[in-house]
Design a protein around this motif. Structure first.
Motif, PDB file in Angstrom:
ATOM      1  N   ALA A  95      39.974   9.024   3.202  1.00  0.00           N
ATOM      2  CA  ALA A  95      40.429   9.759   2.029  1.00  0.00           C
ATOM      3  C   ALA A  95      41.418   8.947   1.238  1.00  0.00           C
ATOM      4  O   ALA A  95      42.173   8.165   1.772  1.00  0.00           O
ATOM      5  N   ASP A 123      36.452  11.232   5.904  1.00  0.00           N
ATOM      6  CA  ASP A 123      35.237  11.928   5.500  1.00  0.00           C
ATOM      7  C   ASP A 123      34.107  11.676   6.490  1.00  0.00           C
ATOM      8  O   ASP A 123      34.028  10.590   7.089  1.00  0.00           O
ATOM      9  N   TRP A 135      42.389  13.006   7.987  1.00  0.00           N
ATOM     10  CA  TRP A 135      41.065  12.770   8.551  1.00  0.00           C
ATOM     11  C   TRP A 135      40.161  12.012   7.589  1.00  0.00           C
ATOM     12  O   TRP A 135      40.340  12.045   6.371  1.00  0.00           O
ATOM     13  N   SER A 184      32.402  23.136   5.297  1.00  0.00           N
ATOM     14  CA  SER A 184      32.009  23.111   3.888  1.00  0.00           C
ATOM     15  C   SER A 184      31.165  24.344   3.611  1.00  0.00           C
ATOM     16  O   SER A 184      30.044  24.464   4.113  1.00  0.00           O
ATOM     17  N   CYS A 218      35.805  24.120   0.620  1.00  0.00           N
ATOM     18  CA  CYS A 218      36.193  23.630   1.944  1.00  0.00           C
ATOM     19  C   CYS A 218      37.242  24.568   2.546  1.00  0.00           C
ATOM     20  O   CYS A 218      38.260  24.867   1.910  1.00  0.00           O
ATOM     21  N   LEU A 224      40.064  20.263  -2.175  1.00  0.00           N
ATOM     22  CA  LEU A 224      38.642  19.990  -1.944  1.00  0.00           C
ATOM     23  C   LEU A 224      37.811  21.231  -2.260  1.00  0.00           C
ATOM     24  O   LEU A 224      38.106  22.316  -1.773  1.00  0.00           O
ATOM     25  N   SER A 244      34.100   7.134   5.034  1.00  0.00           N
ATOM     26  CA  SER A 244      35.065   6.577   4.097  1.00  0.00           C
ATOM     27  C   SER A 244      36.369   7.314   4.180  1.00  0.00           C
ATOM     28  O   SER A 244      36.393   8.539   4.182  1.00  0.00           O
ATOM     29  N   ASP A 291      31.231  10.810   6.039  1.00  0.00           N
ATOM     30  CA  ASP A 291      30.408   9.632   5.703  1.00  0.00           C
ATOM     31  C   ASP A 291      31.073   8.335   6.115  1.00  0.00           C
ATOM     32  O   ASP A 291      30.525   7.247   5.927  1.00  0.00           O
ATOM     33  N   THR A 313      38.014   8.247  13.144  1.00  0.00           N
ATOM     34  CA  THR A 313      37.958   9.550  12.481  1.00  0.00           C
ATOM     35  C   THR A 313      39.253   9.948  11.777  1.00  0.00           C
ATOM     36  O   THR A 313      39.280  10.958  11.077  1.00  0.00           O
ATOM     37  N   HIS A 353      43.010  15.201   2.412  1.00  0.00           N
ATOM     38  CA  HIS A 353      42.574  15.243   3.798  1.00  0.00           C
ATOM     39  C   HIS A 353      43.739  15.277   4.782  1.00  0.00           C
ATOM     40  O   HIS A 353      43.567  14.942   5.959  1.00  0.00           O
TER      41      HIS A 353
END
Length: 398
Positions: free
Chosen positions: A397, A391, A389, A328, A314, A311, A395, A393, A39, A373
């Protein structure tokens, strides 16, 4: 590449290869450590002698922190671990720890601190009065942070102290005040007040920030908001607090990004309700949500809400317990519904549990202005974390 470095008594066993002895870390810390490998892109921990409620950027790689609850109060400028900024071959970077680059002492607590952009100067408030203290942060020829002056506020003793805002200006100026009726713009060099917010109300401020070079927003603890222009003595634009079903609540406010004058405002209440409004229509709600926070553990002086500077849609929230949450707002609607965070930094809470200490509260957090991030957070046990951190999903940052 993921990297994790610790600098604290309870993590002395962690070395270059991040080895942990099972006998010295309980299951809670072990589980979180395994989880963090997936994470976080980076996570670095520093231990201050005393906790801080202020984290202020002085450059893209340095921050200023200061104590608030001891007789020996330090004000420090720290350089973030160079390993955090290594694009490639992070494992070969020898600098994995925070480094003190400038430091000094103050006679009283520091509850609010702002760096004056374009200078080596900072302004602080002790949380007990509306007066400000002015500091020279040192330079290449000196590693000492020293006090150089003071600025008188418009009110006497205060339960919450002054809020402070600054932006690039020549000569340097600072916006400050404890109440909506006491906000003023002061030149640092002369100490002269060149603007005063004219309003009949005397609401306690929870936030103060510039929206652009001349306009600013004053957010009040009762949820009301004032928007004014330092070029004119005209009556400021005012907006009442959002409606709340939780009865009397306190509110914290933040406006979005460098284009805030055409952006949004978020207000978060002590009951955990978040309301987002358009700056051009503060009386309406673009969206709202009930956040997943521990309202019973809310420490009023610690609560922070902040828009991400990079972002879209956010926000980050902390101070209700030992975690920093990221939400979000793009997923919210005009109807009040429960919202779950897209990410939670639980490092402060987990380490205190593993050490058998009292539960900690996050005392402050800030976003990095350019790294999407990357955030810093501090807690009541004196820990300071910088974390990048991943994302949801999966992936990392960029």
């Amino acid at each position: 590449m993921y990297s994790l470095s610790y600098k604290s008594d309870q993590f002395d066993q962690c070395g270059e290869n991040i080895k942990m002895e099972q006998s010295e870390c309980d299951d809670i810390l072990d589980d979180w450590f395994i989880e963090s490998l997936k994470t976080y892109k980076d996570l670095h921990v520093y231990q201050l002698e005393h906790p801080t409620q202020v984290i202020e950027w002085t450059s893209g790689r340095t921050i200023c922190v200061a104590g608030y609850n001891s007789s020996k109060i330090e004000i420090l400028e720290l350089r973030l671990p160079l390993k955090l900024f290594a694009d490639e071959n992070k494992g070969l970077c020898p600098e994995r720890d925070f480094k003190v680059v400038h430091g000094g002492f103050t006679e009283g607590p520091i509850r609010c601190l702002r760096h004056i952009p374009g200078t080596r100067c900072a302004v602080t408030n002790d949380g007990q009065s509306s007066d400000l203290q002015v500091w020279d942060l040192g330079g290449d020829d000196s590693d000492v942070i020293r006090r150089t002056g003071s600025i008188r506020g418009r009110t006497g003793p205060s339960e919450t102290g002054s809020r402070i805002a600054a932006r690039v200006s020549s000569p340097p100026e600072v916006l400050h005040g404890a109440l909506s009726s006491s906000v003023q713009l002061t030149q640092l060099e002369s100490g002269n007040s060149i603007y005063k917010l004219e309003t009949e109300s005397a609401d306690v401020l929870s936030s103060l920030q510039f929206l652009n070079d001349t306009e600013f927003l004053a957010g009040c603890r009762n949820g009301s908001i004032y928007i004014a222009d330092t070029r004119t003595p005209a009556v400021p634009q005012a907006s009442p607090a959002p409606a709340s079903s939780a009865g009397p609540v306190l509110w914290w406010t933040d406006a979005s990004g460098p284009r805030a004058s055409s952006g949004s405002v978020v207000r978060v209440s002590s009951s955990g309700q978040a309301v987002v409004s358009d700056l051009r229509n503060l009386d309406g709600a673009v969206c709202r949500a009930q956040l997943d926070v521990q309202t019973g553990h809310c420490k009023l002086d610690n609560v922070r809400v902040s828009w991400s500077p990079t972002l879209d849609d956010c926000i980050s929230v902390s101070g209700f317990d030992g975690v920093v949450q990221i939400y979000s707002t793009a997923l919210w609607s005009t109807e009040l519904q429960k919202a779950q965070p897209m990410f939670q930094h639980r490092g402060h809470a987990v380490s205190s549990q593993a050490d058998g200490g009292a539960p900690v509260s996050v005392t402050s957090h800030v976003w990095h202005a350019e790294r999407p991030h990357t955030l810093l957070s501090a807690a009541s046990d004196g820990s300071v974390h910088v974390w990048d951190w991943v994302d949801p999903d999966g992936s990392p940052a960029e």
